[in-house]
Design an enzyme around this catalytic site. Structure first.
Site, short mmCIF file in Angstrom:
data_model
loop_
_atom_site.label_atom_id
_atom_site.label_comp_id
_atom_site.label_asym_id
_atom_site.label_seq_id
_atom_site.Cartn_x
_atom_site.Cartn_y
_atom_site.Cartn_z
N HIS A 101 6.42 3.04 -1.85
CA HIS A 101 4.99 3.08 -1.56
C HIS A 101 4.66 2.79 -0.09
CE1 HIS A 101 0.94 2.60 -3.87
NE2 HIS A 101 0.77 3.19 -2.71
N TYR A 121 -1.23 0.38 -8.98
CA TYR A 121 -2.54 0.80 -9.48
C TYR A 121 -2.86 0.15 -10.82
CZ TYR A 121 -2.06 4.72 -6.12
OH TYR A 121 -1.87 5.49 -5.01
N ASP A 174 -0.55 11.81 -10.12
CA ASP A 174 0.02 10.85 -9.17
C ASP A 174 -0.54 9.46 -9.44
OD1 ASP A 174 1.23 10.55 -6.09
OD2 ASP A 174 -0.47 9.24 -6.49
N LYS A 195 5.10 5.21 -7.94
CA LYS A 195 5.58 4.64 -6.68
C LYS A 195 6.07 3.20 -6.88
CE LYS A 195 1.79 7.20 -4.56
NZ LYS A 195 0.84 7.11 -5.67
#
Length: 274
Positions: free
Chosen positions: A109, A51, A46, A76
């Site tokens: 998200h 990120y 994930d 996401k």
């Protein structure tokens, strides 16, 4: 090699119940961490656009030699990329960084209610599902009102709702909504970034079973039926988090952990985060 149980989603797709998260892992360290996780037996990874480590995830997947059909990859859509056309562009960018031709799960998200673009984003995701580029679609950090609006406005129901969830923040009302609408619950921050691991109820149970507090909390999630994605960059912990299928918590132990709920958020509240 540990056999990880799967959860069947509302569209028939099966997701491993225990996966590996890479939140706050620097891109340069991500490939090493994901490779260690894949070697340990994880098959679900994930990540998220925000990120900044989708490229590192992609490098590890490519180097693993594991057949694509055995992997389950989630990323996401970030808040700044919401809207119909922007979502399609963001999806293509994530796919390119991951080096994949399709995603197993794509999530919005955050609802970012003040921006009010998540319905437009969902329409784009519906197209991506119809085109066979996403096997399952879902959301992250959506409250019941956001989910209801999505259900009322679309023929595609979210398959997964990923929320902050751990013994300190058990979200029983939201989980009940998921159950009522056939949406699988996935827990992010499943260990509350460590802040529930010293709770007396949890340490007592850990001592009784000869397990770590983290293993007890992960077992609690699994027995509730949650999908869970713990994160670690330490190989020993990565393997330890997978070693949770050889013991069972009793009803009394589950009740003792349930009593530790205290509205403990490690992240922002979805109604206020835009």
């Amino acid at each position: 090699m540990t056999t990880i149980p799967t959860v069947k989603l509302n569209n028939g797709v099966e997701i491993p119940q225990l996966g590996f998260g890479v939140f706050q892992v620097p891109d340069g360290e991500t490939a090493t961490s994901v490779s260690a996780a894949l070697e340990a037996g994880y098959r679900s990874i994930d990540t998220a656009a925000i990120y900044g480590n989708e490229t590192g995830v992609g490098r590890a997947l490519a180097a693993s030699g594991i057949a694509r059909a055995e992997l389950f990859v989630t990323t996401k859509l970030w808040n700044a990329d919401q809207g119909y056309d922007a979502t399609l562009r963001a999806f293509d960018a994530s796919l390119a960084k991951l080096g994949l031709d399709h995603l197993d799960l794509y999530l919005i998200h955050w609802p970012t209610p003040a921006r009010d673009l998540y319905l437009d984003s969902w329409k784009a995701i519906e197209k991506l599902v119809a085109d066979g580029r996403i096997r399952a679609a879902g959301v992250s950090n959506f409250q019941p009102a956001h989910l209801q609006r999505l259900l009322d406005s679309s023929e595609l129901a979210p398959a997964v709702s990923q929320i902050e969830l751990h013994p300190g923040l058990q979200q029983s009302e939201l989980r009940a909504f998921h159950t009522d609408h056939g949406i699988a619950t996935e827990a992010w921050s499943p260990l509350a970034q460590g802040s529930v691991l010293k709770d007396e109820a949890i340490t007592t149970i850990a001592d009784r079973h000869g397990k770590s507090p983290a293993q007890v909390v992960l077992r609690w999630h699994l027995q509730l039926g949650n999908i869970v994605i713990p994160k670690s960059v330490t190989p020993v912990r990565i393997r330890e988090n997978l070693d949770v299928f050889d013991f069972t918590l009793t009803g009394d132990e589950m009740t003792a952990i349930a009593a530790t709920d205290r509205d403990l958020r490690t992240g922002p509240h979805p109604d206020q985060f835009n």
